[in-house]
Write an enzyme that holds these catalytic residues in place. Sequence first.
Site, short mmCIF file in Angstrom:
data_model
loop_
_atom_site.label_atom_id
_atom_site.label_comp_id
_atom_site.label_asym_id
_atom_site.label_seq_id
_atom_site.Cartn_x
_atom_site.Cartn_y
_atom_site.Cartn_z
CB THR A 63 -0.96 -0.21 0.90
OG1 THR A 63 0.03 0.14 2.66
CG2 THR A 63 -1.73 -0.90 1.11
CG ASP A 93 6.14 1.43 -1.52
OD1 ASP A 93 7.98 2.12 -0.77
OD2 ASP A 93 6.22 1.35 -2.52
NE ARG A 94 5.40 7.88 6.26
CZ ARG A 94 6.69 9.05 5.80
NH1 ARG A 94 7.70 9.01 4.64
NH2 ARG A 94 6.28 9.70 6.39
CE LYS A 95 10.12 3.64 -2.32
NZ LYS A 95 8.67 3.74 -2.77
CG PHE A 96 9.61 5.32 7.98
CD1 PHE A 96 9.41 6.47 8.32
CD2 PHE A 96 9.25 4.43 7.79
CE1 PHE A 96 7.64 5.40 8.56
CE2 PHE A 96 8.01 3.57 8.14
CZ PHE A 96 7.48 4.85 8.28
CB ILE A 99 17.15 11.97 12.75
CG1 ILE A 99 15.83 12.79 12.98
CG2 ILE A 99 18.08 12.61 11.87
CD1 ILE A 99 16.19 13.54 14.47
N GLY A 100 16.38 9.07 13.83
CA GLY A 100 15.83 7.84 13.85
C GLY A 100 14.49 8.24 14.65
CG ASN A 101 13.36 11.41 18.38
OD1 ASN A 101 12.80 11.30 19.52
ND2 ASN A 101 12.95 12.93 18.14
NE ARG A 231 2.50 2.38 -12.72
CZ ARG A 231 3.31 3.60 -13.23
NH1 ARG A 231 3.24 4.13 -14.16
NH2 ARG A 231 4.23 2.82 -13.02
O1 6AU Z 1 4.07 -1.37 -11.42
P1 6AU Z 1 4.01 -0.20 -10.80
O2 6AU Z 1 5.64 0.61 -11.91
O3 6AU Z 1 2.32 0.60 -11.54
O4 6AU Z 1 4.69 0.43 -9.70
C1 6AU Z 1 5.64 0.24 -8.46
C2 6AU Z 1 5.73 0.21 -7.36
C3 6AU Z 1 4.81 1.82 -6.88
C4 6AU Z 1 6.48 2.11 -6.32
O5 6AU Z 1 6.44 3.23 -5.61
C5 6AU Z 1 6.81 1.03 -6.28
O6 6AU Z 1 6.49 0.16 -6.95
N1 6AU Z 1 8.60 0.72 -5.98
C6 6AU Z 1 9.80 1.50 -5.02
C7 6AU Z 1 8.86 -0.05 -3.43
C8 6AU Z 1 8.43 -0.82 -3.64
O7 6AU Z 1 9.48 0.82 -2.52
C9 6AU Z 1 10.97 0.75 -5.12
C10 6AU Z 1 11.39 1.05 -6.48
O8 6AU Z 1 12.81 1.55 -6.54
N2 6AU Z 1 11.08 1.39 -7.72
C11 6AU Z 1 9.07 1.26 -7.46
O9 6AU Z 1 8.46 1.53 -8.07
O10 6AU Z 1 3.50 1.40 -6.04
#
Ligand code: 6AU
Length: 262
Positions: A63, A93-96, A99-101, A231
């Site tokens: 998500t 898939d938040r990609k934090f 910094i840790g805090n 997609r």
């Molecule tokens: O198949 P797509 O292109 O419609 O969607 C790819 C999904 C998207 C991106 O945010 C994610 O994968 N993504 C990520 C993730 C999972 O972290 C890293 C990355 O390098 N490329 C990428 O597309 O939700």
Amino acid sequence: MTLYSQKTYAERGREHAHPLCRELFATMERKQSNLAVAADVSTKAELLALADAVGPYICVLKTHIDIVADFDADLIARLQALAASHGFMIFEDRKFADIGNTVKQQYGGGVYRIADWAHITNCHIIPGEGIIHGLAEVGRPKGRGLLLLAEMSSAGMLATGAYTDKNVEMAIANDFVIGFIGSRRFTEERDLITMTPGVGLHASGDALGQQYRTPSHIIAENGSDIIIVGRGIYGPGKDAAAEALRYRDAGWSAYLQRLGSK
Ligand code: 6AU
């Protein structure tokens, strides 16, 4: 020693130290699926309908909860119910990247309370190892797992060479880390799972830098473990369940091909 890519998911599940990975591998084996669907849709109704349609064919639902315009607590309760009934894990898939805090608060609190419902999340290691420690403080007691973005799928991405190596080093050293986002298997040091986005059976890319490779390339040749498909599975004119089944079969036959090439 047998390479991890030459072991079955079932074997790896039995041998794994992390309960979340044991459950994930067991699910993959049971559903014969190494497919994660990237559910990048913008309403609650679309997200729930997609999760229900692809649920039987996936091991993970990924998500981006902050793109759901009408997000509420009920959405999470219903997603959790679908995860339990279909048997899949939720990966936010938040990609934090702070910094840790700060990430501690972003992961455990705020509007989304991600750690309460996402089995898996991910982060960049740009801030240094403190980001992993901060996230672990919140996620470890809840049995969660973290993926490091060792590489990205997009054109011109900067996660290469020494930066990728540093991800691998930090992953090995931190038991809260269960694996990577990247294009291949990175280490035999311990069983870290690779999930690969940028997977498509037909398209080669999009207008904004995304690049696609096939399930066979990613799983059979590169030794990655899970394909992430967005997609390629949904969108105008597509039957999401039928496409998920197709990608599930493509991912699984690539896995069998890899085992057969022992
Ligand atoms: O198949 P797509 O292109 O419609 O969607 C790819 C999904 C998207 C991106 O945010 C994610 O994968 N993504 C990520 C993730 C999972 O972290 C890293 C990355 O390098 N490329 C990428 O597309 O939700």
